[in-house]
Scaffold this active site. Structure first.
Site, PDB file in Angstrom:
ATOM      1  N   ARG A 107       0.914  -1.177  -0.066  1.00  0.00           N
ATOM      2  CA  ARG A 107      -0.029  -0.172  -0.313  1.00  0.00           C
ATOM      3  C   ARG A 107       1.228   1.181  -0.377  1.00  0.00           C
ATOM      4  O   ARG A 107       0.298   2.315  -0.851  1.00  0.00           O
ATOM      5  CB  ARG A 107      -1.155  -0.161   1.388  1.00  0.00           C
ATOM      6  CG  ARG A 107      -1.628   1.356   1.185  1.00  0.00           C
ATOM      7  CD  ARG A 107      -3.221   1.398   2.094  1.00  0.00           C
ATOM      8  NE  ARG A 107      -2.883   0.498   3.578  1.00  0.00           N
ATOM      9  CZ  ARG A 107      -2.277   0.311   4.553  1.00  0.00           C
ATOM     10  NH1 ARG A 107      -2.014   2.080   4.763  1.00  0.00           N
ATOM     11  NH2 ARG A 107      -2.099   0.191   5.464  1.00  0.00           N
ATOM     12  N   TYR A 130     -16.656  16.478 -16.235  1.00  0.00           N
ATOM     13  CA  TYR A 130     -17.067  14.371 -15.789  1.00  0.00           C
ATOM     14  C   TYR A 130     -18.400  14.551 -13.937  1.00  0.00           C
ATOM     15  O   TYR A 130     -17.973  15.477 -13.698  1.00  0.00           O
ATOM     16  CB  TYR A 130     -15.731  13.850 -15.764  1.00  0.00           C
ATOM     17  CG  TYR A 130     -16.699  12.476 -15.387  1.00  0.00           C
ATOM     18  CD1 TYR A 130     -16.859  11.522 -16.809  1.00  0.00           C
ATOM     19  CD2 TYR A 130     -16.032  11.579 -13.877  1.00  0.00           C
ATOM     20  CE1 TYR A 130     -17.391  10.522 -16.119  1.00  0.00           C
ATOM     21  CE2 TYR A 130     -16.358  10.593 -13.505  1.00  0.00           C
ATOM     22  CZ  TYR A 130     -16.937   9.805 -14.792  1.00  0.00           C
ATOM     23  OH  TYR A 130     -16.973   8.628 -14.358  1.00  0.00           O
ATOM     24  N   ASP A 150      -7.673  18.660 -15.029  1.00  0.00           N
ATOM     25  CA  ASP A 150      -7.857  17.052 -15.460  1.00  0.00           C
ATOM     26  C   ASP A 150      -7.807  16.754 -17.089  1.00  0.00           C
ATOM     27  O   ASP A 150      -7.777  17.797 -17.940  1.00  0.00           O
ATOM     28  CB  ASP A 150      -9.368  16.927 -15.128  1.00  0.00           C
ATOM     29  CG  ASP A 150      -9.431  15.537 -15.283  1.00  0.00           C
ATOM     30  OD1 ASP A 150      -9.362  14.491 -16.574  1.00  0.00           O
ATOM     31  OD2 ASP A 150     -11.336  14.966 -14.916  1.00  0.00           O
ATOM     32  N   LYS A 195      -8.486   5.370 -18.802  1.00  0.00           N
ATOM     33  CA  LYS A 195      -9.272   6.630 -20.364  1.00  0.00           C
ATOM     34  C   LYS A 195      -8.057   5.786 -21.492  1.00  0.00           C
ATOM     35  O   LYS A 195      -8.281   4.696 -21.678  1.00  0.00           O
ATOM     36  CB  LYS A 195      -9.525   7.511 -21.207  1.00  0.00           C
ATOM     37  CG  LYS A 195     -11.092   8.072 -19.905  1.00  0.00           C
ATOM     38  CD  LYS A 195     -12.598   7.325 -19.765  1.00  0.00           C
ATOM     39  CE  LYS A 195     -12.418   7.190 -18.113  1.00  0.00           C
ATOM     40  NZ  LYS A 195     -13.236   8.347 -17.551  1.00  0.00           N
TER      41      LYS A 195
HETATM   42  C1  LIG Z   1     -13.468   8.830 -16.996  1.00  0.00           C
HETATM   43  C2  LIG Z   1     -13.247  10.238 -15.926  1.00  0.00           C
HETATM   44  C3  LIG Z   1     -12.892  10.242 -14.636  1.00  0.00           C
HETATM   45  C4  LIG Z   1     -13.354   9.340 -13.718  1.00  0.00           C
HETATM   46  O1  LIG Z   1     -12.832   8.412 -14.052  1.00  0.00           O
HETATM   47  P1  LIG Z   1     -12.573   6.976 -13.065  1.00  0.00           P
HETATM   48  O2  LIG Z   1     -11.333   6.206 -14.032  1.00  0.00           O
HETATM   49  O3  LIG Z   1     -13.351   6.021 -14.146  1.00  0.00           O
HETATM   50  O4  LIG Z   1     -12.511   6.852 -11.677  1.00  0.00           O
HETATM   51  C5  LIG Z   1     -12.753  11.363 -14.261  1.00  0.00           C
HETATM   52  N1  LIG Z   1     -12.015  12.567 -14.904  1.00  0.00           N
HETATM   53  C6  LIG Z   1     -12.471  12.184 -16.134  1.00  0.00           C
HETATM   54  C7  LIG Z   1     -12.587  13.485 -17.850  1.00  0.00           C
HETATM   55  C8  LIG Z   1     -13.571  11.579 -16.773  1.00  0.00           C
HETATM   56  O5  LIG Z   1     -13.669  11.169 -18.364  1.00  0.00           O
END
Ligand SMILES: *Cc1c(COP(=O)(O)O)cnc(C)c1O
Length: 371
Positions: free
Chosen positions: A40, A92, A164, A189
């Protein structure tokens, strides 16, 4: 990208880092440690991913989490009760839910602002404002915010700038080059890229931030497993060629959609008439492969989602497989209707994540239900 951090090697000469599938590590003696005590806290495979993403983003250190939301949660915990954060209004849905439905009750205040407009940000600043959080391009309306100008404003006011960077990844956009302090990713992603792994990543540019974030990461424990760290590392090796191909496909498809009779409007930052086009040229080296579009007739929505065969009707984005989603009822369902409508996330909007399939196949697939 292909060679990771470049810091790692072992005696065997293996090209791919081993998956150190060990929960704990042996101590040679009292007060002795190999640097690894318990997974961890540190794990060699995860550490290689953390170093790799830090290097790609041009930050000091990186952190890897079990999901993107866990990474964003870690950032949210930089705020104390009574503090305030400014957040992009087009964002998001899960991030909105985190701040609105999880952190509000703990006294963390958030205001949702159109971060493409610097004046609007300035108007919403308060004495207790601590940070500005933006998505650019935003999800799903593809709005582009000026990272350099916002970071400069934030520095002047002593605020932290968080970006982000999920939609473009460091291959197309490096927010820290324009003054951002923290970059977050849903590694699920583009970085993973194969729609097979959930992951979150964080990179910070300052030692004091990293120290706090790492403390939170290991205290809460939503760290990325060794195997999933390895999968994301493997994904990153092909990031450049995947993104080039996905973008090339997306440019064709965006144009095709624009000329499609059933389509009302296409949101793609690669169009010269897109409001964020000039800023994109300044701060990115590509426009990515996410396209949002509205249809003229609502009944076309169900037809497209049900009739596509190559493109898949599924949440998520960024992978080699093209996916189409209906943000209104899926990714953005947790946002109140009135806000969704104001942002343009209406019941006629679709979001397409373009994959690496043959572009003519994708267009043919969409044309069957759109024409
Ligand atoms: C999918 C997504 C998230 C969240 O990520 P997870 O891996 O699904 O928890 C946050 N920001 C954006 C822009 C996303 O497309």
């Amino acid at each position: 990208m292909v060679h990771g951090s470049g810091e790692w090697e072992d005696q065997t000469g293996c090209i791919s880092i081993p998956i150190y599938q060990s929960a704990t590590f042996k101590h040679k003696g009292l007060n002795q440690s190999t640097g690894y005590d318990y997974s961890r806290l540190q794990n060699p495979t995860r550490e290689e991913l953390e170093k790799t993403i830090a290097k790609l983003e041009g930050g000091k250190e990186g952190l890897a989490f079990s999901t993107g939301m866990a990474a964003i949660d870690c950032v949210a915990r930089l705020l104390k009760p009574g503090e305030h954060i400014i957040i992009s209004d087009d964002l998001y849905g899960g991030t909105y839910r985190l701040f609105e439905d999880v952190y509000k009750v703990y006294g963390i205040e958030s205001t949702y602002v159109d971060t493409t407009d610097l004046e609007k940000i300035t108007m919403e600043l308060k004495d207790n404002t601590k940070a500005i959080y933006m998505e650019t391009p935003s999800n799903p309306m593809m709005k582009v915010s000026d990272i350099g100008k916002i970071s400069a404003l934030a520095k002047e006011k002593g605020l932290i700038t968080i970006v982000d960077n999920t939609f473009l990844t460091p291959y197309f956009q490096r927010p820290m080059d324009f003054g951002a302090d923290i970059v977050v990713h849903s590694g699920t992603k583009f970085l993973g890229g194969h729609n097979d792994t959930l992951a979150g990543l964080l990179v910070a540019s300052r030692e004091d931030l990293i120290e706090k974030l790492r403390f939170t990461q290991v205290s809460i424990g939503a760290t990325l497993s060794p195997f999933d760290s390895w999968l994301i590392l493997r994904g990153i090796k092909t990031l450049a060629i995947r993104l080039e191909k996905q973008q090339e496909n997306a440019k064709h498809i965006a144009l095709w959609l624009k000329n499609c009779d059933a389509v009302e409007k296409v949101y793609y930052p690669g169009f010269k008439e897109h409001e964020g086009y000039e800023i994109s040229l300044k701060q990115t080296s590509g426009f990515g492969s996410i396209i949002s579009f509205t249809v003229k007739e609502k009944k076309a929505i169900g037809k497209v989602l049900e009739e596509v065969e190559i493109v898949t009707f599924a949440e998520s984005l960024g992978g080699v497989e093209s996916l189409i989603t209906y943000p209104y009822l899926q990714t953005h369902a947790s946002i109140p209707e009135e806000i969704r409508n104001r942002m343009g996330v209406t019941d006629k909007l679709l979001r397409l994540s373009v994959g690496i399939e043959n572009v003519n196949d994708i267009i043919y697939d969409l044309s069957k239900s759109l024409n």
